[in-house]
Scaffold this motif. Sequence first.
Motif, PDB file in Angstrom:
ATOM      1  N   ARG A 120       0.819  -1.206   0.000  1.00 20.05           N
ATOM      2  CA  ARG A 120       0.000   0.000   0.000  1.00 20.05           C
ATOM      3  C   ARG A 120       0.858   1.265   0.000  1.00 20.05           C
ATOM      4  NH1 ARG A 120      -5.001  -2.143   1.674  1.00 20.05           N
ATOM      5  NH2 ARG A 120      -6.373  -0.658   2.669  1.00 20.05           N
ATOM      6  N   THR A 121       2.164   1.091   0.235  1.00 21.82           N
ATOM      7  CA  THR A 121       3.097   2.230   0.253  1.00 21.82           C
ATOM      8  C   THR A 121       4.368   1.795  -0.476  1.00 21.82           C
ATOM      9  OG1 THR A 121       4.220   1.501   2.260  1.00 21.82           O
ATOM     10  CG2 THR A 121       2.312   2.942   2.587  1.00 21.82           C
ATOM     11  N   LEU A 122       5.179   2.772  -0.870  1.00 23.70           N
ATOM     12  CA  LEU A 122       6.434   2.426  -1.541  1.00 23.70           C
ATOM     13  C   LEU A 122       7.321   1.582  -0.625  1.00 23.70           C
ATOM     14  CD1 LEU A 122       7.443   5.629  -3.529  1.00 23.70           C
ATOM     15  CD2 LEU A 122       6.934   3.359  -4.457  1.00 23.70           C
ATOM     16  N   GLY A 123       7.327   1.911   0.662  1.00 24.19           N
ATOM     17  CA  GLY A 123       8.133   1.146   1.628  1.00 24.19           C
ATOM     18  C   GLY A 123       7.717  -0.320   1.635  1.00 24.19           C
ATOM     19  N   GLN A 124       6.413  -0.564   1.572  1.00 29.70           N
ATOM     20  CA  GLN A 124       5.920  -1.945   1.557  1.00 29.70           C
ATOM     21  C   GLN A 124       6.300  -2.634   0.245  1.00 29.70           C
ATOM     22  OE1 GLN A 124       1.706  -2.114   2.487  1.00 29.70           O
ATOM     23  NE2 GLN A 124       1.948  -0.790   4.271  1.00 29.70           N
ATOM     24  N   ALA A 125       6.229  -1.895  -0.869  1.00 27.79           N
ATOM     25  CA  ALA A 125       6.561  -2.489  -2.175  1.00 27.79           C
ATOM     26  C   ALA A 125       8.039  -2.887  -2.200  1.00 27.79           C
ATOM     27  CB  ALA A 125       6.250  -1.504  -3.298  1.00 27.79           C
ATOM     28  N   VAL A 138      12.210  -7.388  -1.559  1.00 24.19           N
ATOM     29  CA  VAL A 138      13.282  -8.041  -0.797  1.00 24.19           C
ATOM     30  C   VAL A 138      12.810  -9.438  -0.354  1.00 24.19           C
ATOM     31  CG1 VAL A 138      14.655  -7.933   1.332  1.00 24.19           C
ATOM     32  CG2 VAL A 138      14.274  -5.853  -0.027  1.00 24.19           C
ATOM     33  N   LEU A 139      11.571  -9.507   0.103  1.00 16.61           N
ATOM     34  CA  LEU A 139      11.041 -10.781   0.612  1.00 16.61           C
ATOM     35  C   LEU A 139      10.955 -11.846  -0.483  1.00 16.61           C
ATOM     36  CD1 LEU A 139       9.623 -12.256   3.019  1.00 16.61           C
ATOM     37  CD2 LEU A 139       7.463 -11.388   2.125  1.00 16.61           C
ATOM     38  N   LEU A 140      10.457 -11.463  -1.665  1.00 17.07           N
ATOM     39  CA  LEU A 140      10.199 -12.461  -2.716  1.00 17.07           C
ATOM     40  C   LEU A 140      11.321 -12.536  -3.751  1.00 17.07           C
ATOM     41  CD1 LEU A 140       6.394 -11.790  -3.382  1.00 17.07           C
ATOM     42  CD2 LEU A 140       7.408 -13.524  -1.910  1.00 17.07           C
ATOM     43  N   GLY A 141      12.277 -11.617  -3.668  1.00 15.63           N
ATOM     44  CA  GLY A 141      13.340 -11.583  -4.679  1.00 15.63           C
ATOM     45  C   GLY A 141      12.921 -10.661  -5.820  1.00 15.63           C
ATOM     46  N   LEU A 154       3.411 -10.137 -11.806  1.00 14.96           N
ATOM     47  CA  LEU A 154       2.467  -9.228 -12.460  1.00 14.96           C
ATOM     48  C   LEU A 154       1.811  -8.346 -11.412  1.00 14.96           C
ATOM     49  CD1 LEU A 154       1.062  -8.832 -15.280  1.00 14.96           C
ATOM     50  CD2 LEU A 154      -0.734 -10.355 -14.448  1.00 14.96           C
ATOM     51  N   CYS A 155       1.529  -7.091 -11.825  1.00 17.20           N
ATOM     52  CA  CYS A 155       0.730  -6.211 -10.965  1.00 17.20           C
ATOM     53  C   CYS A 155      -0.481  -5.771 -11.778  1.00 17.20           C
ATOM     54  CB  CYS A 155       1.564  -5.004 -10.541  1.00 17.20           C
ATOM     55  SG  CYS A 155       0.568  -3.789  -9.665  1.00 17.20           S
ATOM     56  N   VAL A 156      -1.658  -6.176 -11.329  1.00 20.37           N
ATOM     57  CA  VAL A 156      -2.894  -5.821 -12.026  1.00 20.37           C
ATOM     58  C   VAL A 156      -3.492  -4.601 -11.342  1.00 20.37           C
ATOM     59  CG1 VAL A 156      -5.232  -6.560 -12.598  1.00 20.37           C
ATOM     60  CG2 VAL A 156      -3.357  -8.220 -12.653  1.00 20.37           C
ATOM     61  N   ASN A 157      -3.703  -3.542 -12.121  1.00 22.19           N
ATOM     62  CA  ASN A 157      -4.340  -2.338 -11.589  1.00 22.19           C
ATOM     63  C   ASN A 157      -5.795  -2.347 -12.032  1.00 22.19           C
ATOM     64  OD1 ASN A 157      -4.965   0.306 -10.759  1.00 22.19           O
ATOM     65  ND2 ASN A 157      -4.277   1.142 -12.730  1.00 22.19           N
ATOM     66  N   LEU A 158      -6.700  -2.525 -11.075  1.00 24.35           N
ATOM     67  CA  LEU A 158      -8.125  -2.506 -11.411  1.00 24.35           C
ATOM     68  C   LEU A 158      -8.589  -1.059 -11.405  1.00 24.35           C
ATOM     69  CD1 LEU A 158      -9.719  -5.415  -9.346  1.00 24.35           C
ATOM     70  CD2 LEU A 158      -9.261  -5.294 -11.802  1.00 24.35           C
ATOM     71  N   ASP A 159      -8.882  -0.553 -12.584  1.00 23.68           N
ATOM     72  CA  ASP A 159      -9.171   0.865 -12.737  1.00 23.68           C
ATOM     73  C   ASP A 159     -10.680   1.120 -12.715  1.00 23.68           C
ATOM     74  OD1 ASP A 159      -8.555   3.516 -13.209  1.00 23.68           O
ATOM     75  OD2 ASP A 159      -8.739   3.273 -15.385  1.00 23.68           O
ATOM     76  N   VAL A 160     -11.126   1.882 -11.720  1.00 25.40           N
ATOM     77  CA  VAL A 160     -12.558   2.182 -11.587  1.00 25.40           C
ATOM     78  C   VAL A 160     -12.705   3.650 -11.191  1.00 25.40           C
ATOM     79  CG1 VAL A 160     -14.662   1.621 -10.295  1.00 25.40           C
ATOM     80  CG2 VAL A 160     -13.081  -0.191 -10.866  1.00 25.40           C
ATOM     81  N   LEU A 179       1.863   2.585  -8.881  1.00 25.83           N
ATOM     82  CA  LEU A 179       1.618   2.295 -10.307  1.00 25.83           C
ATOM     83  C   LEU A 179       2.900   2.553 -11.090  1.00 25.83           C
ATOM     84  CD1 LEU A 179      -1.964   3.826 -10.742  1.00 25.83           C
ATOM     85  CD2 LEU A 179      -1.324   1.452 -10.267  1.00 25.83           C
ATOM     86  N   ALA A 180       3.546   3.692 -10.810  1.00 21.99           N
ATOM     87  CA  ALA A 180       4.804   4.013 -11.509  1.00 21.99           C
ATOM     88  C   ALA A 180       5.902   3.022 -11.115  1.00 21.99           C
ATOM     89  CB  ALA A 180       5.224   5.442 -11.176  1.00 21.99           C
ATOM     90  N   PHE A 181       5.897   2.604  -9.855  1.00 17.73           N
ATOM     91  CA  PHE A 181       6.903   1.641  -9.357  1.00 17.73           C
ATOM     92  C   PHE A 181       6.828   0.344 -10.175  1.00 17.73           C
ATOM     93  CE2 PHE A 181       7.959  -1.918  -6.533  1.00 17.73           C
ATOM     94  CZ  PHE A 181       9.133  -1.508  -5.913  1.00 17.73           C
TER      95      PHE A 181
END
Length: 219
Positions: free
Chosen positions: A92-97, A102-105, A111-117, A184-186
């Motif tokens: 939910r934040t850049l820090g978390q991303a 780091v956690l998953l490599g 994939l990152c799916v952005n559900l746009d509504v 999204l940019a990340f």
Amino acid sequence: MPARLNLVVLGKQGAGKGTQCKRLATTYEIPHISTGDILRGAVKAGTPLGREVASVLESGALVSDDLVIQLVKERFDEPDAQRGGLLDGFPRTLGQAEALEVLLGADGIKLCVNLDVPIELVTERLSSRRVCQECGAIYRDSDVEAISGTCSNCGGDVVQRDDDQPDAIRRRLETYERDTEPLLAFYESRGLLVTVNGDQSPDEVTEAIEKVVRDRGLA
Ligand code: AMP
């Protein structure tokens, strides 16, 4: 064992992340990992974690990065997550991303799916949303389950979430714009972002996501 499939699903509150993740979890046989569900479960069970975060959840603000990152780490240690997971509400934040990478490599997220509504539609969806406290099934206020207060899946209580009240909805959407939209940019910069129109029927949204997963050779 098939390769790990880790998908991040982004989108405003009410965009349909939970609904889609439940369906995709069945299709790809990987767990639906919703930090919101984990936190709400802790509040409901009255655990020390639940007592710590209850007021934050009610207000619609975010709990600390350290706390949710630890929860996600623990979740990925469980046996069913060894094949991957569908991440809903995290990061939910850049820090978390960054912590997730780091956690998953570096190539752990496929994939990152952005559900746009549009914002008007999510506001309307959130105000009319009702949820089963037991199994998490999602209803609208006009559904028979919401009117009777009883889930047709499991018989649990169907209620309105505290954070689906108007003030909390406004705060949560502001928080999303400020803290989460930069992701999204990340993910775009890593070639992982795909935007799917979330203003379609749930079946059409699922089909669109499954097509991207197929086209990218991920499953
Ligand atoms: P959700 O069901 O995803 O809308 O999450 C409900 C609430 O849980 C949010 O409004 C936050 O208070 C908290 N929460 C869930 N996921 C996170 C996260 N990744 N980071 C911080 N707070 C979170």
